[in-house]
Scaffold this motif. Structure first.
Motif, PDB file in Angstrom:
ATOM      1  N   UNK A  43       0.832  -1.203   0.000  1.00 15.41           N
ATOM      2  CA  UNK A  43       0.000   0.000   0.000  1.00 15.41           C
ATOM      3  C   UNK A  43       0.864   1.249   0.000  1.00 15.41           C
ATOM      4  N   UNK A  44       1.904   1.262   0.838  1.00 15.06           N
ATOM      5  CA  UNK A  44       2.778   2.426   0.932  1.00 15.06           C
ATOM      6  C   UNK A  44       3.493   2.678  -0.395  1.00 15.06           C
ATOM      7  N   UNK A  45       3.981   1.594  -1.017  1.00 17.92           N
ATOM      8  CA  UNK A  45       4.659   1.738  -2.312  1.00 17.92           C
ATOM      9  C   UNK A  45       3.718   2.319  -3.362  1.00 17.92           C
ATOM     10  N   UNK A  46       2.487   1.858  -3.373  1.00 16.89           N
ATOM     11  CA  UNK A  46       1.516   2.374  -4.340  1.00 16.89           C
ATOM     12  C   UNK A  46       1.157   3.823  -4.032  1.00 16.89           C
ATOM     13  N   UNK A  47       0.949   4.153  -2.766  1.00 16.31           N
ATOM     14  CA  UNK A  47       0.565   5.520  -2.392  1.00 16.31           C
ATOM     15  C   UNK A  47       1.654   6.535  -2.725  1.00 16.31           C
ATOM     16  N   UNK A  48       2.910   6.114  -2.722  1.00 19.87           N
ATOM     17  CA  UNK A  48       4.014   7.015  -3.078  1.00 19.87           C
ATOM     18  C   UNK A  48       3.981   7.395  -4.563  1.00 19.87           C
ATOM     19  N   UNK A  49       3.314   6.587  -5.379  1.00 16.66           N
ATOM     20  CA  UNK A  49       3.285   6.839  -6.828  1.00 16.66           C
ATOM     21  C   UNK A  49       2.013   7.539  -7.280  1.00 16.66           C
ATOM     22  N   UNK A  50       1.128   7.872  -6.325  1.00 22.09           N
ATOM     23  CA  UNK A  50      -0.135   8.520  -6.668  1.00 22.09           C
ATOM     24  C   UNK A  50      -0.143   9.961  -6.172  1.00 22.09           C
ATOM     25  N   UNK A  51      -0.570  10.875  -7.014  1.00 25.77           N
ATOM     26  CA  UNK A  51      -0.562  12.310  -6.728  1.00 25.77           C
ATOM     27  C   UNK A  51      -1.843  12.708  -6.000  1.00 25.77           C
ATOM     28  N   UNK A  52      -1.686  13.567  -4.984  1.00 19.26           N
ATOM     29  CA  UNK A  52      -2.842  14.164  -4.322  1.00 19.26           C
ATOM     30  C   UNK A  52      -3.445  15.182  -5.285  1.00 19.26           C
ATOM     31  N   UNK A  60      -0.150  10.954  -2.230  1.00 17.09           N
ATOM     32  CA  UNK A  60      -1.217  10.778  -1.243  1.00 17.09           C
ATOM     33  C   UNK A  60      -0.649  10.244   0.073  1.00 17.09           C
ATOM     34  N   UNK A  61       0.533   9.649   0.037  1.00 17.56           N
ATOM     35  CA  UNK A  61       1.169   9.173   1.263  1.00 17.56           C
ATOM     36  C   UNK A  61       1.637  10.335   2.128  1.00 17.56           C
ATOM     37  N   UNK A  62       2.005  11.461   1.523  1.00 14.13           N
ATOM     38  CA  UNK A  62       2.557  12.610   2.244  1.00 14.13           C
ATOM     39  C   UNK A  62       1.536  13.698   2.549  1.00 14.13           C
ATOM     40  N   UNK A  63       0.421  13.702   1.858  1.00 14.77           N
ATOM     41  CA  UNK A  63      -0.543  14.798   1.965  1.00 14.77           C
ATOM     42  C   UNK A  63      -1.475  14.628   3.162  1.00 14.77           C
ATOM     43  N   UNK A  64      -1.836  15.757   3.768  1.00 11.40           N
ATOM     44  CA  UNK A  64      -2.807  15.760   4.857  1.00 11.40           C
ATOM     45  C   UNK A  64      -4.198  16.183   4.388  1.00 11.40           C
ATOM     46  N   UNK A  65      -4.379  16.361   3.099  1.00 10.26           N
ATOM     47  CA  UNK A  65      -5.682  16.772   2.565  1.00 10.26           C
ATOM     48  C   UNK A  65      -6.707  15.658   2.792  1.00 10.26           C
ATOM     49  N   UNK A  66      -7.947  16.011   3.096  1.00  9.88           N
ATOM     50  CA  UNK A  66      -8.982  14.989   3.300  1.00  9.88           C
ATOM     51  C   UNK A  66      -9.139  14.055   2.096  1.00  9.88           C
TER      52      UNK A  66
END
Length: 140
Positions: A43-52, A60-66
């Motif tokens: 999940x973490x690997x995938x979230x690092x490749x997806x843009x907020x 999306x791994x780094x963002x605090x946006x809802x």
């Protein structure tokens, strides 16, 4: 006058809806890791490749946006259900468009993004080559 009142009421309704979305509690897996370390790693690997989509410069791994929290929840819950990361990526791209991925694929709509810089570099190189060639020809 009726149009003005209707416009004001619709603006008020949209503002209330937007505020309600930001004040909703985060989804369960937005800030909670999966129990299985292997699944959490996927999940973490995938979230690092997806843009907020709201922040635009963070994953999306780094963002605090809802919205990023909702996307993290979707990724984690789908991985917990046994879905493959590439299938989740494809689902998110279908839902939000190519922009959600930091690694966009070349398609009918994205090929100009890849071709135009190459064409501009070739034109600049050709102009530079011709300009240098003229100077050498004038000097001799």
């Amino acid at each position: 006058m009726k149009c003005l009142i209707a416009a004001l009421l619709s603006i008020l309704a949209l503002t209330a809806t937007a505020h309600a979305q930001d004040s909703m509690p985060p989804a369960p897996y937005a800030y909670q890791q999966l129990d299985d370390p292997g699944q959490e790693e996927q999940a973490q690997a995938l979230m690092e490749t997806l843009r907020c989509l709201k922040c635009q410069s963070q994953s999306i791994a780094d963002s605090d946006a809802p919205m990023a929290g909702d996307m993290r929840h979707q990724v984690r819950s789908r991985i917990a259900a046994g879905e493959e990361p590439e299938a989740i990526r494809a689902w998110l791209i279908d839902r939000y468009g190519d922009y959600v991925s930091y690694d966009p694929k070349i398609s009918e709509t994205t090929w100009p993004l890849f071709a135009i810089p190459l064409i501009l570099a070739l034109v600049a190189g050709l102009l530079l080559w011709r300009r240098i060639g003229r100077k050498k020809g004038a000097a001799t």
